[in-house]
Write an enzyme that holds these catalytic residues in place. Structure first.
Site, mmCIF file in Angstrom:
data_model
loop_
_atom_site.group_PDB
_atom_site.id
_atom_site.type_symbol
_atom_site.label_atom_id
_atom_site.label_comp_id
_atom_site.label_asym_id
_atom_site.label_seq_id
_atom_site.Cartn_x
_atom_site.Cartn_y
_atom_site.Cartn_z
ATOM 1 N N GLY A 78 0.789 -4.967 0.957
ATOM 2 C CA GLY A 78 -0.385 -5.115 0.083
ATOM 3 C C GLY A 78 -0.081 -5.895 -1.188
ATOM 4 O O GLY A 78 -0.984 -6.483 -1.786
ATOM 5 N N ALA A 88 0.872 -1.172 0.000
ATOM 6 C CA ALA A 88 0.000 0.000 0.000
ATOM 7 C C ALA A 88 0.911 1.223 0.000
ATOM 8 O O ALA A 88 2.069 1.142 0.423
ATOM 9 C CB ALA A 88 -0.880 -0.005 1.239
ATOM 10 N N GLU A 146 -0.322 -9.412 -0.132
ATOM 11 C CA GLU A 146 -1.758 -9.661 0.106
ATOM 12 C C GLU A 146 -2.534 -9.766 -1.208
ATOM 13 O O GLU A 146 -3.484 -10.537 -1.309
ATOM 14 C CB GLU A 146 -2.331 -8.541 0.993
ATOM 15 C CG GLU A 146 -1.790 -8.618 2.417
ATOM 16 C CD GLU A 146 -2.060 -7.350 3.208
ATOM 17 O OE1 GLU A 146 -1.612 -6.266 2.789
ATOM 18 O OE2 GLU A 146 -2.741 -7.439 4.249
ATOM 19 N N GLU A 190 4.707 -4.638 7.457
ATOM 20 C CA GLU A 190 3.941 -3.575 8.117
ATOM 21 C C GLU A 190 4.411 -3.301 9.541
ATOM 22 O O GLU A 190 4.417 -2.156 10.000
ATOM 23 C CB GLU A 190 2.440 -3.929 8.137
ATOM 24 C CG GLU A 190 1.768 -3.880 6.776
ATOM 25 C CD GLU A 190 1.859 -5.176 5.987
ATOM 26 O OE1 GLU A 190 2.645 -6.082 6.372
ATOM 27 O OE2 GLU A 190 1.145 -5.297 4.982
HETATM 28 N N1 COA Z 1 4.593 3.157 -0.748
HETATM 29 C C1 COA Z 1 4.980 4.314 -1.300
HETATM 30 N N2 COA Z 1 6.119 4.448 -1.998
HETATM 31 C C2 COA Z 1 6.886 3.375 -2.121
HETATM 32 C C3 COA Z 1 6.559 2.132 -1.580
HETATM 33 C C4 COA Z 1 5.347 2.041 -0.858
HETATM 34 N N3 COA Z 1 4.918 0.896 -0.314
HETATM 35 N N4 COA Z 1 7.529 1.245 -1.864
HETATM 36 C C5 COA Z 1 8.443 1.916 -2.599
HETATM 37 N N5 COA Z 1 8.056 3.194 -2.738
HETATM 38 C C6 COA Z 1 8.749 4.280 -3.464
HETATM 39 C C7 COA Z 1 9.937 4.824 -2.694
HETATM 40 O O1 COA Z 1 9.498 5.774 -1.735
HETATM 41 C C8 COA Z 1 10.729 5.439 -3.811
HETATM 42 O O2 COA Z 1 10.118 6.646 -4.180
HETATM 43 P P1 COA Z 1 11.030 7.978 -4.450
HETATM 44 O O3 COA Z 1 11.978 7.560 -5.530
HETATM 45 O O4 COA Z 1 10.034 8.999 -4.875
HETATM 46 O O5 COA Z 1 11.720 8.267 -3.154
HETATM 47 C C9 COA Z 1 10.514 4.463 -4.954
HETATM 48 O O6 COA Z 1 9.319 3.758 -4.645
HETATM 49 C C10 COA Z 1 11.638 3.457 -5.119
HETATM 50 O O7 COA Z 1 11.818 2.810 -3.870
HETATM 51 P P2 COA Z 1 13.226 2.690 -3.120
HETATM 52 O O8 COA Z 1 12.946 2.463 -1.668
HETATM 53 O O9 COA Z 1 14.095 3.840 -3.470
HETATM 54 O O10 COA Z 1 13.795 1.368 -3.800
HETATM 55 P P3 COA Z 1 14.835 0.342 -3.157
HETATM 56 O O11 COA Z 1 15.227 -0.581 -4.262
HETATM 57 O O12 COA Z 1 15.909 1.043 -2.422
HETATM 58 O O13 COA Z 1 13.995 -0.490 -2.063
HETATM 59 C C11 COA Z 1 12.051 -1.703 -1.266
HETATM 60 C C12 COA Z 1 12.933 -1.316 -2.480
HETATM 61 C C13 COA Z 1 10.855 -2.443 -1.789
HETATM 62 C C14 COA Z 1 12.873 -2.614 -0.320
HETATM 63 C C15 COA Z 1 11.645 -0.429 -0.508
HETATM 64 O O14 COA Z 1 11.084 0.492 -1.438
HETATM 65 C C16 COA Z 1 10.601 -0.675 0.564
HETATM 66 O O15 COA Z 1 10.930 -1.157 1.643
HETATM 67 N N6 COA Z 1 9.329 -0.300 0.289
HETATM 68 C C17 COA Z 1 8.267 -0.361 1.262
HETATM 69 C C18 COA Z 1 7.767 -1.786 1.400
HETATM 70 C C19 COA Z 1 6.692 -1.848 2.476
HETATM 71 O O16 COA Z 1 6.937 -1.579 3.649
HETATM 72 N N7 COA Z 1 5.474 -2.202 2.054
HETATM 73 C C20 COA Z 1 4.363 -2.355 2.951
HETATM 74 C C21 COA Z 1 3.577 -1.127 3.038
HETATM 75 S S1 COA Z 1 2.264 -1.273 4.225
#
Ligand code: COA
Length: 258
Positions: free
Chosen positions: A109, A64, A112, A132
């Site tokens: 999400g 999400a 999910e 989460e």
């Molecule tokens: N919601 C909003 N934005 C998200 C996102 C999410 N769940 N997951 C990734 N993004 C965005 C990042 O903020 C970033 O945006 P920006 O370039 O404008 O700053 C872009 O996507 C790329 O992500 P980034 O974190 O730079 O890539 P990465 O390769 O370093 O890391 C992940 C990849 C997936 C490990 C990391 O993005 C992450 O941990 N995301 C969240 C996962 C999460 O907690 N999901 C559950 C949500 S309830």
């Protein structure tokens, strides 16, 4: 639609969630588009099976959209959860099989969403998780309920309480995915799986989904009653005559989806 693309060919609808700048994270608009896409697919006779994947080669869906979280009140959080659950339940209740082709991160999400699909195949690079708790919240789009039902409470709580990510091999070992394919071949291989299902009686496949999901989580006796009723109802279809006749005539069946 801005973030959800649908491409239908040979009976297979390929649904791509494409918001690559945010790793295909689900904001309200993506959920709205997914919902209208699945409502449309219900009535499209040329779409008999659905494959969901993520745009690009890095992410299926990274969760999400976290940018919405800081400003949410608890009352809004409740609605946020109900909204995601509603869209995912629409997907799960599809009588056309839905297969997740998990081509990268399937987190929160995203995991999910894969759980709400009927089958899940992962690329070797896929990573699954329910992170989460790292954000101080819990899974709210069905994760605390569908994950234990699919892989068992102990394994589910491991993922849900640690927030750790698992690779495709570990996900396969847990029963979280049905199979793993090389990333470059993922879509082709998942389409092969889809084509096998497409050869079967479509009404029979739909009744199978209906019976399996209606009985899931219920006592065995209730589930068996649901099965017997579905077995009865499938005998109302024309395809079951064609299926048995084709077998006896030693030819492939020509199902009409009636
Ligand atoms: N919601 C909003 N934005 C998200 C996102 C999410 N769940 N997951 C990734 N993004 C965005 C990042 O903020 C970033 O945006 P920006 O370039 O404008 O700053 C872009 O996507 C790329 O992500 P980034 O974190 O730079 O890539 P990465 O390769 O370093 O890391 C992940 C990849 C997936 C490990 C990391 O993005 C992450 O941990 N995301 C969240 C996962 C999460 O907690 N999901 C559950 C949500 S309830």
């Amino acid at each position: 639609m801005e973030f959800v693309r649908v491409d239908i060919q040979g009976g297979i609808a390929r649904v791509t969630i494409d918001r690559q700048s945010k790793l295909n994270a689900l904001n309200a608009q993506v959920l709205d588009e997914l919902e209208s896409c699945f409502e449309d697919l219900k009535n499209k006779a040329d779409a008999r099976i659905i494959i969901i994947t993520g745009g690009g080669d890095k992410s299926f869906v990274a969760g999400a959209d976290i940018s919405q979280f800081p400003s949410l009140s608890s009352a809004e959080a409740y609605q946020f959860s109900i909204r995601g659950q509603t869209v995912f339940s629409l997907i799960e209740s599809s009588l056309k099989p839905v297969i997740a082709a998990v081509n990268g991160f399937a987190l929160g999400g995203g995991c999910e969403l894969a759980l709400a699909c009927h089958l899940r195949y992962a690329s070797t690079e896929a990573r699954f998780g329910q992170p989460e708790v790292k954000l101080g919240v819990i899974a709210g789009y069905g994760g605390t309920q569908r994950l234990p039902r699919l892989i068992g409470l102990g394994q589910a709580l491991d993922l849900l309480m640690s927030g750790r990510m698992v690779g495709a091999d570990e996900a396969l070992g847990m029963g979280l995915v049905n199979g793993i394919f090389d990333g470059a071949e993922l879509m082709e291989k998942v389409e092969e799986v889809a084509r096998v299902i497409l050869k079967q009686g479509p009404q029979a496949v739909a009744f199978t989904l209906k019976a399996a999901y209606a009985g899931a989580g219920r006592p065995l006796a209730e589930g068996l009653a649901i099965e017997a009723a579905a077995f009865r109802d499938v005998f109302e279809t024309e395809d079951r005559i064609e299926g048995a006749t084709a077998f006896l005539e030693r030819r492939p069946p020509e199902f009409k989806n009636r």
